[in-house]
Motif scaffolding. Sequence first.
Motif, PDB file in Angstrom:
ATOM      1  N   VAL A 102      32.920  17.839  45.305  1.00 34.09           N
ATOM      2  CA  VAL A 102      32.350  16.511  45.054  1.00 34.09           C
ATOM      3  C   VAL A 102      30.843  16.518  45.273  1.00 34.09           C
ATOM      4  N   ILE A 103      30.120  15.874  44.340  1.00 32.90           N
ATOM      5  CA  ILE A 103      28.681  15.654  44.490  1.00 32.90           C
ATOM      6  C   ILE A 103      28.483  14.225  44.986  1.00 32.90           C
ATOM      7  N   TYR A 104      27.710  14.081  46.083  1.00 33.59           N
ATOM      8  CA  TYR A 104      27.438  12.777  46.655  1.00 33.59           C
ATOM      9  C   TYR A 104      25.951  12.463  46.539  1.00 33.59           C
ATOM     10  N   ALA A 105      25.631  11.182  46.354  1.00 36.05           N
ATOM     11  CA  ALA A 105      24.254  10.694  46.386  1.00 36.05           C
ATOM     12  C   ALA A 105      24.175   9.576  47.421  1.00 36.05           C
ATOM     13  N   TYR A 106      23.115   9.605  48.219  1.00 36.94           N
ATOM     14  CA  TYR A 106      22.931   8.541  49.213  1.00 36.94           C
ATOM     15  C   TYR A 106      22.009   7.485  48.620  1.00 36.94           C
ATOM     16  N   ARG A 107      22.561   6.325  48.356  1.00 39.84           N
ATOM     17  CA  ARG A 107      21.777   5.208  47.836  1.00 39.84           C
ATOM     18  C   ARG A 107      22.414   3.899  48.277  1.00 39.84           C
ATOM     19  N   ASP A 108      21.579   2.869  48.356  1.00 41.22           N
ATOM     20  CA  ASP A 108      22.039   1.542  48.784  1.00 41.22           C
ATOM     21  C   ASP A 108      22.708   1.599  50.152  1.00 41.22           C
ATOM     22  N   GLY A 109      22.206   2.506  51.010  1.00 37.79           N
ATOM     23  CA  GLY A 109      22.685   2.553  52.387  1.00 37.79           C
ATOM     24  C   GLY A 109      24.014   3.230  52.596  1.00 37.79           C
ATOM     25  N   ALA A 110      24.493   4.003  51.623  1.00 37.15           N
ATOM     26  CA  ALA A 110      25.797   4.666  51.783  1.00 37.15           C
ATOM     27  C   ALA A 110      25.876   5.887  50.890  1.00 37.15           C
TER      28      ALA A 110
END
Length: 474
Positions: free
Chosen positions: A82-90
Motif C-alpha cells: 500500500v502507498i500512503y499519503a499524509y494529507r488533511d491531518g491523516a
Amino acid sequence: MGRKAYRIDAFYGIDQSKNENAIAAGMSADACNMNTDDGSLAVANGYVRHIEAQVPGTEPLHRLFMHQRKDGVQPIAVAGDVIYAYRDGAWNAIYTYDPGLTRHDFDFVEAQINSTDCLIIGCGEAQLVKYDGAEASLFGSEEQLSNPNVLYLAMYRNRLFAAGDPEHPNRLYWSQLPGSERSIENWGPVEASPNVEGGHTEVGDTGGDPITGLAALSNQLLIFKQHSIYRLLGDRPGNYIVETVEARGERPKHTAIVPSGEALYYLTPGGLCCFNGVSAAPLPDARRIRTVLSHASTANTRGTLCDDKLYFTIDESGSCALVEYDLVRCTYMLRRGFTANDLCARGGTVYLLDGGRRVCRFGEGTTYDGAPITAWWQTPLTDLYDKGCVKSLRELYLRGSSDVQGSVILMDLSIDNHTATHRMRVPDTRATVLEVPLLNEGRAFSMRFYNEAGGRFMLEAGIELHFDERRRTE
C-alpha cells in the motif's frame, strides 16, 4: 626524562584505514553518536516526531518520500503493498498493488504532467503509478508504449527515463519531450519530429549485466548496471550517445545513489564512492570505515544529502546504523540506537521513517524519540612511537560544557593492562579548566570519553594529557 604532553588539538571523525598507532590524535577508530562539526566533541542531537500519527498497518515499511507540491510537502510512505499519503491531518491509502508484490522495491521521481505536479512511482513488478496530490492512478498506457513494469526512474532534460523492465533488463526507455500535446506519459514515436519522440535502446551487450539504477546530472544520465556503469550524453534522440564509464569498485543499491551538484555519491561494501563527472571510484578516504563495513551489509542501503552531509543506512547483523559523511570536512561518524527504514531530505531537513512507524526529523532533540542516546569517542591506542619509554600519567586538562545542568563526562583511561574510570562533572562555564589527577604507568595508552544515561556534554577542542617519561634501568 621530564614532563611531556599529549594533545588533541581538534576532533574530526572515524579513521579505520590504518593501525591506531598511525592515525592522528584527533581521529578515532571507534566512535558513535558524536558531533565534531566545529572541532569540539559533543553528544549528537537525536530526532523528533514530524508526524504524530503512525503509518497504518503492521506490514513492513519500505520507502519514504517527501513530495514537494505548490501547497506544501506531502509525506509519502509505502508499507506492504500500500502507498500512503499524509494529507488533511491523516494518512490516506492512495494505491494498493493487486495482486501483491514480491520484491517491494520502489523508486520515485517528481515531474509535471499536463501542468500538474505529480509523483511517479515504479516497482518493477507492475505498471508505473502517478499521484497528483489528490489521487493515484496508472501511468501511461499500452497504446502510448509506456506500460512496461519498470523500476528505475530519472528526469533528464525534461524527459522521463526508465529502466528495470524484467522482460528487457538492459533496456533504457525515454519519453516524448513535453509540449504541443506531447506528454512524458507517451513513449512512442513522433513522425513529424523525431527529435521530440520517445523510444528506447539496449545498454550493454550481455544479458548477465542488467540495469540496476539511474541517476541524472545536468549534462548526463548515469546508468548503473550490475557489473558496469554507462552514461547517456546528448539532448535529443538524434544525438544520444551511450558509452561506458571508467569505474572502480562495487556497484550500489539504487537507493544508495545520491546526487550532489555535478557529482554522484554512493555507498558499497568497499566504501564510499564518487562519480566526478568523468569516472567513478572509491573516495581517497573510503577505507576510514572499512572495519564498520566489513561487519555490515549495504544490500538495502538508503542514502540522502542534506547541508553538505551524506547519510547512508547500513545493516549491522539485523541492527540499523547510519553512516554520516561531511563533504566539507571529509569526516565520518556512526549513528546507532534507532531504526531508519528509509531516509529523505527536503528543505534542509533529513526525515526518516523509524521503527515506530513514524516520520521523524533527524538532527533535532536530545533523544531518539524518547530513547536515550549512547555516545562515545575512543582515542587511538598509541605508544607515541616510543615503545621503550614508560609513561607515568599525571594530569588531564580539558574544558567542557553542557546544555543540561548537572551533566557528567565519563572517561576510561587505559594504559597497558590497567583501566581507570573517571567521572567528571561538566563545568558551569566554558572558561573553566578541569584538572583530572591520574595514576598508573605503562607504554601505550588510550582514552574513551562517553556520556552517562543519555546525558549531554561538549568538550572544547584542545585536550592535554601530561605525563612523565622514563626508561627502565634494569
